[in-house]
Structure formats: structure tokens, C-alpha cells
Design a protein around this motif. Structure first.
Motif, PDB file in Angstrom:
ATOM      1  N   MET A  45       0.842  -1.193   0.000  1.00  0.00           N
ATOM      2  CA  MET A  45       0.000   0.000   0.000  1.00  0.00           C
ATOM      3  C   MET A  45       0.878   1.244   0.000  1.00  0.00           C
ATOM      4  O   MET A  45       1.824   1.351   0.771  1.00  0.00           O
ATOM      5  CB  MET A  45      -0.920   0.004   1.222  1.00  0.00           C
ATOM      6  CG  MET A  45      -1.840   1.235   1.292  1.00  0.00           C
ATOM      7  SD  MET A  45      -2.942   1.195   2.716  1.00  0.00           S
ATOM      8  CE  MET A  45      -4.040  -0.148   2.246  1.00  0.00           C
ATOM      9  N   LEU A  46       0.591   2.183  -0.876  1.00  0.00           N
ATOM     10  CA  LEU A  46       1.370   3.411  -0.983  1.00  0.00           C
ATOM     11  C   LEU A  46       1.199   4.261   0.273  1.00  0.00           C
ATOM     12  O   LEU A  46       0.091   4.578   0.683  1.00  0.00           O
ATOM     13  CB  LEU A  46       0.928   4.202  -2.220  1.00  0.00           C
ATOM     14  CG  LEU A  46       1.553   5.590  -2.399  1.00  0.00           C
ATOM     15  CD1 LEU A  46       3.064   5.483  -2.528  1.00  0.00           C
ATOM     16  CD2 LEU A  46       0.956   6.279  -3.617  1.00  0.00           C
ATOM     17  N   ARG A  47       2.331   4.621   0.866  1.00  0.00           N
ATOM     18  CA  ARG A  47       2.331   5.503   2.034  1.00  0.00           C
ATOM     19  C   ARG A  47       2.986   6.812   1.620  1.00  0.00           C
ATOM     20  O   ARG A  47       4.081   6.817   1.064  1.00  0.00           O
ATOM     21  CB  ARG A  47       3.102   4.870   3.191  1.00  0.00           C
ATOM     22  CG  ARG A  47       2.427   3.627   3.744  1.00  0.00           C
ATOM     23  CD  ARG A  47       3.358   2.850   4.668  1.00  0.00           C
ATOM     24  NE  ARG A  47       3.813   3.642   5.802  1.00  0.00           N
ATOM     25  CZ  ARG A  47       3.146   3.802   6.939  1.00  0.00           C
ATOM     26  NH1 ARG A  47       1.973   3.213   7.092  1.00  0.00           N
ATOM     27  NH2 ARG A  47       3.633   4.515   7.928  1.00  0.00           N
ATOM     28  N   ILE A  48       2.298   7.922   1.872  1.00  0.00           N
ATOM     29  CA  ILE A  48       2.815   9.224   1.467  1.00  0.00           C
ATOM     30  C   ILE A  48       2.871  10.175   2.650  1.00  0.00           C
ATOM     31  O   ILE A  48       2.099  10.053   3.598  1.00  0.00           O
ATOM     32  CB  ILE A  48       1.969   9.844   0.323  1.00  0.00           C
ATOM     33  CG1 ILE A  48       0.507  10.015   0.752  1.00  0.00           C
ATOM     34  CG2 ILE A  48       2.081   9.031  -0.938  1.00  0.00           C
ATOM     35  CD1 ILE A  48      -0.362  10.686  -0.296  1.00  0.00           C
ATOM     36  N   TYR A  49       3.818  11.109   2.545  1.00  0.00           N
ATOM     37  CA  TYR A  49       3.950  12.116   3.598  1.00  0.00           C
ATOM     38  C   TYR A  49       2.856  13.155   3.401  1.00  0.00           C
ATOM     39  O   TYR A  49       2.742  13.766   2.347  1.00  0.00           O
ATOM     40  CB  TYR A  49       5.315  12.781   3.492  1.00  0.00           C
ATOM     41  CG  TYR A  49       5.594  13.801   4.568  1.00  0.00           C
ATOM     42  CD1 TYR A  49       6.089  13.393   5.799  1.00  0.00           C
ATOM     43  CD2 TYR A  49       5.383  15.148   4.352  1.00  0.00           C
ATOM     44  CE1 TYR A  49       6.363  14.320   6.795  1.00  0.00           C
ATOM     45  CE2 TYR A  49       5.657  16.087   5.337  1.00  0.00           C
ATOM     46  CZ  TYR A  49       6.145  15.663   6.563  1.00  0.00           C
ATOM     47  OH  TYR A  49       6.412  16.581   7.547  1.00  0.00           O
ATOM     48  N   ASN A  50       2.044  13.331   4.426  1.00  0.00           N
ATOM     49  CA  ASN A  50       0.942  14.283   4.369  1.00  0.00           C
ATOM     50  C   ASN A  50       1.362  15.558   5.091  1.00  0.00           C
ATOM     51  O   ASN A  50       1.521  15.576   6.305  1.00  0.00           O
ATOM     52  CB  ASN A  50      -0.311  13.692   5.019  1.00  0.00           C
ATOM     53  CG  ASN A  50      -1.528  14.581   4.861  1.00  0.00           C
ATOM     54  OD1 ASN A  50      -1.449  15.683   4.318  1.00  0.00           O
ATOM     55  ND2 ASN A  50      -2.665  14.106   5.323  1.00  0.00           N
ATOM     56  N   SER A  51       1.555  16.631   4.348  1.00  0.00           N
ATOM     57  CA  SER A  51       2.029  17.877   4.942  1.00  0.00           C
ATOM     58  C   SER A  51       1.086  18.419   6.009  1.00  0.00           C
ATOM     59  O   SER A  51       1.502  19.154   6.900  1.00  0.00           O
ATOM     60  CB  SER A  51       2.213  18.936   3.846  1.00  0.00           C
ATOM     61  OG  SER A  51       3.152  18.509   2.891  1.00  0.00           O
ATOM     62  N   LEU A  52      -0.187  18.055   5.938  1.00  0.00           N
ATOM     63  CA  LEU A  52      -1.158  18.570   6.903  1.00  0.00           C
ATOM     64  C   LEU A  52      -0.996  17.909   8.258  1.00  0.00           C
ATOM     65  O   LEU A  52      -1.050  18.556   9.303  1.00  0.00           O
ATOM     66  CB  LEU A  52      -2.581  18.359   6.377  1.00  0.00           C
ATOM     67  CG  LEU A  52      -3.710  18.932   7.230  1.00  0.00           C
ATOM     68  CD1 LEU A  52      -3.567  20.440   7.373  1.00  0.00           C
ATOM     69  CD2 LEU A  52      -5.063  18.590   6.618  1.00  0.00           C
ATOM     70  N   THR A  53      -0.770  16.602   8.265  1.00  0.00           N
ATOM     71  CA  THR A  53      -0.666  15.873   9.531  1.00  0.00           C
ATOM     72  C   THR A  53       0.772  15.593   9.936  1.00  0.00           C
ATOM     73  O   THR A  53       1.025  15.099  11.022  1.00  0.00           O
ATOM     74  CB  THR A  53      -1.408  14.526   9.439  1.00  0.00           C
ATOM     75  OG1 THR A  53      -0.812  13.739   8.390  1.00  0.00           O
ATOM     76  CG2 THR A  53      -2.869  14.730   9.119  1.00  0.00           C
ATOM     77  N   ARG A  54       1.732  15.919   9.031  1.00  0.00           N
ATOM     78  CA  ARG A  54       3.152  15.656   9.264  1.00  0.00           C
ATOM     79  C   ARG A  54       3.426  14.168   9.479  1.00  0.00           C
ATOM     80  O   ARG A  54       4.283  13.776  10.266  1.00  0.00           O
ATOM     81  CB  ARG A  54       3.680  16.455  10.462  1.00  0.00           C
ATOM     82  CG  ARG A  54       3.484  17.959  10.348  1.00  0.00           C
ATOM     83  CD  ARG A  54       4.326  18.528   9.211  1.00  0.00           C
ATOM     84  NE  ARG A  54       4.427  19.970   9.260  1.00  0.00           N
ATOM     85  CZ  ARG A  54       3.545  20.817   8.729  1.00  0.00           C
ATOM     86  NH1 ARG A  54       2.474  20.335   8.128  1.00  0.00           N
ATOM     87  NH2 ARG A  54       3.726  22.117   8.792  1.00  0.00           N
ATOM     88  N   LEU A  55       2.702  13.306   8.787  1.00  0.00           N
ATOM     89  CA  LEU A  55       2.855  11.868   8.939  1.00  0.00           C
ATOM     90  C   LEU A  55       2.973  11.207   7.577  1.00  0.00           C
ATOM     91  O   LEU A  55       2.477  11.710   6.574  1.00  0.00           O
ATOM     92  CB  LEU A  55       1.656  11.251   9.669  1.00  0.00           C
ATOM     93  CG  LEU A  55       1.426  11.637  11.127  1.00  0.00           C
ATOM     94  CD1 LEU A  55       0.089  11.093  11.590  1.00  0.00           C
ATOM     95  CD2 LEU A  55       2.539  11.085  12.006  1.00  0.00           C
ATOM     96  N   VAL A  56       3.648  10.051   7.558  1.00  0.00           N
ATOM     97  CA  VAL A  56       3.583   9.184   6.395  1.00  0.00           C
ATOM     98  C   VAL A  56       2.430   8.228   6.654  1.00  0.00           C
ATOM     99  O   VAL A  56       2.442   7.471   7.621  1.00  0.00           O
ATOM    100  CB  VAL A  56       4.893   8.397   6.208  1.00  0.00           C
ATOM    101  CG1 VAL A  56       4.775   7.444   5.022  1.00  0.00           C
ATOM    102  CG2 VAL A  56       6.057   9.343   5.997  1.00  0.00           C
ATOM    103  N   GLU A  57       1.408   8.283   5.799  1.00  0.00           N
ATOM    104  CA  GLU A  57       0.216   7.478   6.052  1.00  0.00           C
ATOM    105  C   GLU A  57      -0.280   6.835   4.770  1.00  0.00           C
ATOM    106  O   GLU A  57      -0.002   7.310   3.675  1.00  0.00           O
ATOM    107  CB  GLU A  57      -0.881   8.332   6.683  1.00  0.00           C
ATOM    108  CG  GLU A  57      -1.248   9.574   5.884  1.00  0.00           C
ATOM    109  CD  GLU A  57      -2.223  10.466   6.641  1.00  0.00           C
ATOM    110  OE1 GLU A  57      -2.619  10.116   7.752  1.00  0.00           O
ATOM    111  OE2 GLU A  57      -2.594  11.505   6.090  1.00  0.00           O
TER     112      GLU A  57
END
Length: 487
Positions: free
Chosen positions: A1-13
Motif C-alpha cells: 500500500m502506498l504511504r505518502i507524507y501528508n504535509s497537513l498531519t506531518r505523517l507518512v500514512e
């Protein structure tokens, strides 16, 4: 499953598309004014790789990349004269002539960099009605006010009900203290309020009728209006350069929440900057190098020309969230690295399989997938391909063998990850972009003539061909099966 860094939550999800099997992606495209520079290439290449990888995973992707052809203001996003209109007025051109000139150059550069076109490329100037309707919604919700024919977003009032600054981590108190005074400041209630619609001055040649005045939309508005028009009131990914996080994307969140009562974007992604001597590359610093100057080697800071694929490889060698500092040494190293990869691929295409393998290529596909799955780690993918190149060279040099099954797997991995996903053009030994096949055939023919001369012990002709090819930049290597060459 692709995990991407979300600038809004500061997480890789993990990416969880709103619509099963379909991803909506909006990326801030070029502000069509001035010549595109290396900094403009980075978001284009970064989100091109994301687009390619989503397609590889089997998603249907609606990729929207906007064209900002109105609202290029001289001083900031709210005040001053539109840059397109100013250039058109000074040069006695139609504004859309100016737009088309720069847009044609941008598309030409993107083609050279092997950036796929988006599925939709809307222009801000073609969506004035949608932007006016968006302003009406914000006014109706009570988060904007009219002043002298212009409409401004009320940041302070919005912040009481929501949080302005959640993406960038800023707060309204800091904004009130640090925002500088502007011409026409008396129109605004607060310095941090931003324009949704600006009344056009008499000399302003780009303007449209609205309920408030003859004018034009504010810069931030176009993305909110066009994003929701083509991707819906909620969509998956919004991307762009990190310099757009504030104020542009912050204002987008506020606009959309105010107009629709909810946030539109589920994942915010930002690529980092390209710098020169630690400073951001850009017009404001007068340190930018255009893409055409890179391709032609005409800028004073350049010691040579660099091919579009060298530029693409240079950008992909770093993770998209890291800063990349320009230097000729770094670009020359990227050029050599890309040559190593193209040479390995050329060798791979010529390998003849053996009955069994003495090299281990198992697990290469999984390593490349894992690298891409974990927030698009293109440097790790490249590292894995270089590791595989060692096996290719060992087989080509007669020091190892590879079975037909393993050879087919190796070829497919290079095609999928180097060509399809990273978007690198490995065919043609790094020759020109337009006629690689014919170019390669011509060089091969010349080297076959050299081989014939060698077999006839015509050393003078053989050496002359080799030496003159070397003088103009070709590397020629004799092998047990014939020859290899690269630029």
C-alpha cells in the motif's frame, strides 16, 4: 500500500482513495510568466512520478494541473499590476499572446523532461464564472467582505470558527504582527486578509464583470474553484512546491472550508526547493537558470550543457522532500550516473541467456516496490537499479551467467521502474530526444565498419574511427561479442 507524507498531519500514512480505484490529484502548475527554471522542473517531475506510480498500481487517476494566466501581481497576491497585463501593455500584445508564448515554452520543456501531460489542464482565465460563484459562497457564509469594489477574505473571523494556519503551523497573532503595510491597505480590515476579487484600475487590461466591480480574481481563488469543479468537493491529493504552503495553500484551505463547510483535500504533498549556494532558486533572488539554458549550456554559471534526462536524473537522485543544491559538480556526477544506468540497460538488452543463473536477481522488484511504497523514495529505487547493474556487467563480461527466466525478470524490472515509473529514457544510449533509433543505427553502422577494418587488419581506419568518435564525445569499448558505445 502506498504511504505518502501528508504535509497537513506531518505523517507518512497509507493513501486511501475517496473513490474506490480512482484517485483525484490536483497540482499547482506554472504561473505563466517568465522562463521556466530548474526550480519549476522539480514539482513537475515529482508529481509526474507520483502520477506514473499510481497508474502502475492500477488506479484510474484524474490529474489536474492548473495554468495561472491571470492574477500575476507585481508586489504580492493582492496588490499591484498583473504581470501578464503589464507585459502585454508594454509590448502592445494581447494578454493571451503573452500567455501562449510562455505556455508553449513550458510544454516544450516538459516534453523534453519526459513529463506526462495531465488529464486536465485548466486555465484560470477560462474559469472566471466559477471563481465568482465561489466568492459568492464565501460571502454568503459570512467569511468575506466587500470594500470599494474588491472582496477580501476575513481571516480573523474565519480563525474564530476554524484554524487559519493549520497547514503551515502559523498563527494569526504572528501574521498580524509580521504582515507588512501595503498600498491600498485601508481597503482591508486586517493586513493578513487576502483578495478574493480585485477591482481593476483603468489601465488594467485583464478584467471581467462581477457583482462587485469590473475586476479579476485573487491568485488563491483559482485552485479552490477549479479543483472542486473537476475533482469534486472532496478529493485525494493536492501537491505543489513547499513555497506554496503559505500563503497559497493555506488560503485555499480557508476558502474551501468557508465556502463548502468542510476541507476539500485529504492529502497535502509538497516538494522541497532547489537552491544555489543555499539560496532558493528564483527570480526574486536573481539567481535562476532557465531550463533552456541548462539544455544549451548558455548560462555563465554552467560549464557545459546538460541533457533533459540528466536534469531529470539529478532531481530524482534526491528524495522529493529534501533540499537539492545546484552545482556543476553535482550535475556532472548525475550525468555520469545516468550514463552508467543507460550503459547497463544497453548491455542488458544484448545479453544472451544461459541454462542457469550464477547471479541473484530475486527480490529486486520487491525492493523497488518497497522504496516507492514508502513515500516515493526514488533515490533508493535508483540505488537498487545500480546494484542490479553489477550483475548485468558481470554477465556481459563473461564472469557470470543468467537464465532466460531471470533475464526476462531483470528486463521487466528495468522497464517498469526505470522507464515507466521514474520516466527515464534509457533507450538510445543517451542520444538525442528526437531520433534515438536512427541515431543509434548510424553509430552502430560506423562501428561495424570499424570492426570490418579490424578483421582486415586495417588498423589505420580502425584507429581513426575510434579516435575521432572519442574526440567528439563517444566512449567505444571492444567486447568479446563486438562493441559497446556511450556518449
Amino acid at each position: 500500500m502506498l504511504r505518502i507524507y501528508n504535509s497537513l498531519t506531518r505523517l507518512v500514512e497509507p493513501l486511501k482513495p475517496i473513490h474506490e480505484g480512482r484517485v483525484g490529484m490536483y497540482v499547482c502548475g506554472p504561473t505563466v510568466y517568465g522562463d521556466g527554471h530548474l526550480g519549476h522542473a522539480r514539482p513537475a517531475i515529482t508529481f509526474d512520478v507520483l502520477y506514473r506510480y499510481l497508474l502502475h498500481l492500477g488506479y484510474k487517476v484524474r490529474y489536474v494541473r492548473n495554468i495561472t494566466d491571470v492574477g500575476h501581481l507585481e508586489h504580492d497576491a493582492d496588490e499591484g499590476e498583473d504581470k501578464i497585463a503589464k507585459k502585454a501593455r508594454l509590448e502592445q500584445l494581447e494578454p493571451m499572446e503573452v500567455v501562449q508564448h510562455y505556455l508553449t515554452r513550458y510544454h516544450r520543456a516538459m516534453d523534453k523532461l519526459n513529463v506526462l501531460p495531465p488529464t486536465i489542464e485548466p486555465h484560470a482565465s477560462g474559469h472566471i464564472i466559477e471563481q465568482i460563484e465561489f466568492v459568492k459562497k464565501i460571502l454568503d457564509a459570512g467569511y468575506a467582505y466587500e470594500s470599494n469594489g474588491s472582496v477580501y477574505f476575513d481571516v480573523e473571523k474565519y480563525n474564530k470558527d476554524h484554524r487559519y494556519g493549520k497547514l503551515s503551523g502559523r498563527n494569526i497573532e504572528e501574521l498580524l504582527e509580521t504582515t507588512r503595510d501595503l498600498d491600498g491597505q485601508t481597503e482591508k480590515r486586517r493586513a493578513c486578509d487576502f483578495a478574493l476579487w480585485k477591482k481593476a484600475q483603468p489601465e488594467h487590461i485583464m478584467h471581467w464583470p462581477s457583482p462587485w466591480s469590473e475586476g479579476f480574481p485573487g491568485w488563491h481563488l483559482e485552485c479552490s474553484a477549479m479543483g472542486t469543479k473537476y475533482l469534486g468537493e472532496e478529493f485525494d491529493i493536492h501537491g505543489g512546491g513547499i513555497d506554496l504552503m503559505f500563503p497559497h495553500h493555506e488560503c485555499e484551505i480557508a476558502q474551501s472550508t468557508a465556502a463548502l463547510g468542510k476541507e476539500t483535500v485529504h492529502y497535502w504533498m509538497h516538494n522541497n526547493m532547489i537552491t544555489i549556494a543555499g539560496k532558493k532558486m528564483g527570480k526574486s533572488y536573481n539567481n535562476f537558470i532557465t531550463l533552456d539554458e541548462f539544455f544549451e549550456g548558455t548560462h555563465p554559471l554552467l560549464t557545459q550543457a546538460y541533457s533533459p534526462m540528466t536534469i531529470r536524473f539529478f532531481i530524482l537522485q534526491a528524495h522529493y522532500r529534501s533540499t537539492v543544491d545546484f552545482s556543476n559538480d553535482a550535475l556532472q556526477a548525475a550525468e555520469k550516473g545516468f550514463e552508467r544506468l543507460t550503459d547497463a540497460y544497453a548491455r542488458l538488452m544484448k545479453i544472451k541467456p544461459s541454462a542457469e543463473s550464477s547471479v541473484d536477481v530475486k527480490g529486486l522488484r520487491e525492493k523497488c516496490e518497497e522504496a516507492m511504497e514508502e513515500d516515493l523514495s526514488t533515490p533508493l529505487v535508483i540505488s537498487n537499479l545500480f546494484e542490479a547493474s553489477k550483475a548485468i556487467n558481470a554477465v556481459t563480461d563473461g564472469k557470470a551467467t543468467i537464465s532466460e527466466t531471470d533475464l526476462a525478470e531483470l528486463k521487466d524490472v528495468f522497464k517498469v521502474f526505470a522507464i515507466d515509473v521514474l520516466g527515464l529514457k534509457l533507450e538510445g544510449n543517451g542520444a538525442g530526444d528526437g531520433n534515438d533509433a536512427k541515431y543509434k543505427q548510424a553509430v552502430d553502422l560506423l562501428l561495424q565498419i570499424r570492426m570490418q577494418a579490424k578483421s582486415n587488419k586495417d588498423w589505420a581506419t580502425s584507429d581513426k574511427i575510434r579516435d575521432e568518435l572519442k574526440a567528439i564525445g563517444f566512449n567505444v569499448k571492444d567486447t568479446k561479442d563486438g562493441f559497446e558505445w556511450s556518449i
